[in-house]
Design an enzyme around this catalytic site. Structure first.
Site, mmCIF file in Angstrom:
data_model
loop_
_atom_site.group_PDB
_atom_site.id
_atom_site.type_symbol
_atom_site.label_atom_id
_atom_site.label_comp_id
_atom_site.label_asym_id
_atom_site.label_seq_id
_atom_site.Cartn_x
_atom_site.Cartn_y
_atom_site.Cartn_z
ATOM 1 N N SER A 152 0.750 -1.034 -0.015
ATOM 2 C CA SER A 152 -0.280 0.104 -0.399
ATOM 3 C C SER A 152 0.734 0.974 0.307
ATOM 4 O O SER A 152 1.164 1.838 -1.121
ATOM 5 C CB SER A 152 -0.926 0.240 0.920
ATOM 6 O OG SER A 152 -1.871 1.436 0.820
ATOM 7 N N ASP A 252 -9.580 -4.277 -4.875
ATOM 8 C CA ASP A 252 -9.478 -2.951 -3.388
ATOM 9 C C ASP A 252 -9.084 -2.100 -4.983
ATOM 10 O O ASP A 252 -8.995 -2.486 -6.398
ATOM 11 C CB ASP A 252 -7.425 -3.877 -3.719
ATOM 12 C CG ASP A 252 -6.765 -2.863 -3.454
ATOM 13 O OD1 ASP A 252 -7.330 -1.421 -2.713
ATOM 14 O OD2 ASP A 252 -5.539 -2.579 -2.986
ATOM 15 N N HIS A 282 -8.508 -5.691 -0.575
ATOM 16 C CA HIS A 282 -6.866 -4.430 0.062
ATOM 17 C C HIS A 282 -5.746 -4.759 1.402
ATOM 18 O O HIS A 282 -7.055 -5.125 2.320
ATOM 19 C CB HIS A 282 -6.967 -2.876 0.387
ATOM 20 C CG HIS A 282 -6.495 -2.155 0.667
ATOM 21 N ND1 HIS A 282 -5.183 -1.274 -0.606
ATOM 22 C CD2 HIS A 282 -5.318 -1.271 1.838
ATOM 23 C CE1 HIS A 282 -4.075 -0.973 -0.382
ATOM 24 N NE2 HIS A 282 -4.415 -0.949 1.548
#
Length: 309
Positions: A152, A252, A282
């Site tokens: 991320s 995601d 995610h």
């Protein structure tokens, strides 16, 4: 994720924290959860000196139960540049060390909004530079065995560190693994160029509102959000980048921009593999080891690390 669970997860996704106001609450919750009793991990603390005078970056080194590779994975955690730390990612890093057979060096970079861009990025960069210049600190003989890894916001930092290394004339890192990375500045469903933001920006694990809040805290000046060190997809030159594995999650909102970055690197001559984990949300890298999404990702990571340099 089973299709029957999607409506349930969407229902729970409706009430959301205001990250700009509640990020401290999230950090306190993370500290509380990490204080719970759990298995002891084989880890040692190590500190290094970043570029800013008088400051230090805590680094935790994880040893695998069975060392199968000489690679060292320099890991940058997720959390939108605002939450997350060494403690909250300790289980994920211990899993990473065991499943890859590699030493994992987890970097506790400074967080926004107290330390906005580029503070956290510079911390990550300085740790990588030290590993390159003094590989013996992590048990390395060949600094070319360093692999940058991030999930991320941490994937964003890994990509940005690679760009900085080239920009500042340093070589040595040959591979990077970007897990559902942030690579673009615009996550507004009305203006984004990515379909996944429009499709999943209000669902499941992460929302477009949260990502935009994180971005505003990390980079308060809107003009700086288009800087390639914040949005790697905005880079005009993506040549001379490490061989790259991009892993995205099907459900995601960051899926398409991560894959677009992989395609852009490939177009610039970098060897790239892009893998989308089906039915994944995610943040799946922090799931328990029996998770199907986690197992899928590590099979691909294992293959990537096995490829000859």
């Amino acid at each position: 994720m089973r299709p029957l669970l999607r409506p349930l997860l969407k229902a729970f996704a409706a009430p959301r924290l205001n990250m700009r106001e509640d990020y401290q609450k999230v950090r306190r919750l993370q500290r509380h959860l990490t204080a719970l009793p759990r298995t002891r991990y084989r880890a040692a603390s190590w500190r290094t000196v970043p570029g800013d005078p008088g400051s230090h970056v805590p680094v935790r080194v994880f040893q695998p139960r069975e060392k199968r590779r000489e690679d060292v994975l320099a890991f940058f955690h997720g959390g939108g540049w605002v939450t997350g730390d060494i403690e909250s990612y300790t289980p994920a890093c211990a899993t990473m060390a065991d499943l890859t057979g590699c030493v994992v060096v987890s970097v506790d970079y400074r967080l926004a909004p107290e330390h906005p861009f580029p503070a956290g990025l510079e911390d990550c960069y300085q740790v990588v530079r030290l590993l390159l210049d003094e590989p013996g600190r992590a048990g390395l003989v060949d600094p070319g065995r360093i692999v940058l890894v991030g999930d991320s916001a941490g994937g964003n930092l890994a990509a940005a560190v690679s760009l900085l290394l080239r920009e500042r004339g340093h070589v040595g890192v040959r591979r990077q693994i970007l897990l559902y990375p942030v690579t673009h500045w615009d996550h507004d469903p009305a203006t984004t160029p990515f379909a996944s933001v429009r499709e999943h920006g209000a669902d499941y694990r992460l929302t477009s509102t949260e990502v935009q809040d994180y971005m505003e805290m990390y980079v308060p000046d809107p003009e700086h959000r288009k800087d390639p060190r914040v949005s790697p997809l905005m880079a005009g030159d993506l040549t001379a980048q490490p061989r790259t594995l991009v892993i995205t999650a099907e459900l995601d909102l960051l899926r398409d921009e991560g894959e677009a970055y992989g395609q852009a690197l490939s177009g610039a001559g970098t060897a790239v593999r892009i893998h989308r984990v089906p039915e994944a949300l995610h943040g799946f890298i922090t799931l328990p080891r029996f998770s199907r999404s986690l197992r899928d990702a590590y099979e691909v990571i294992d293959e990537f690390l096995e490829e000859p340099l």
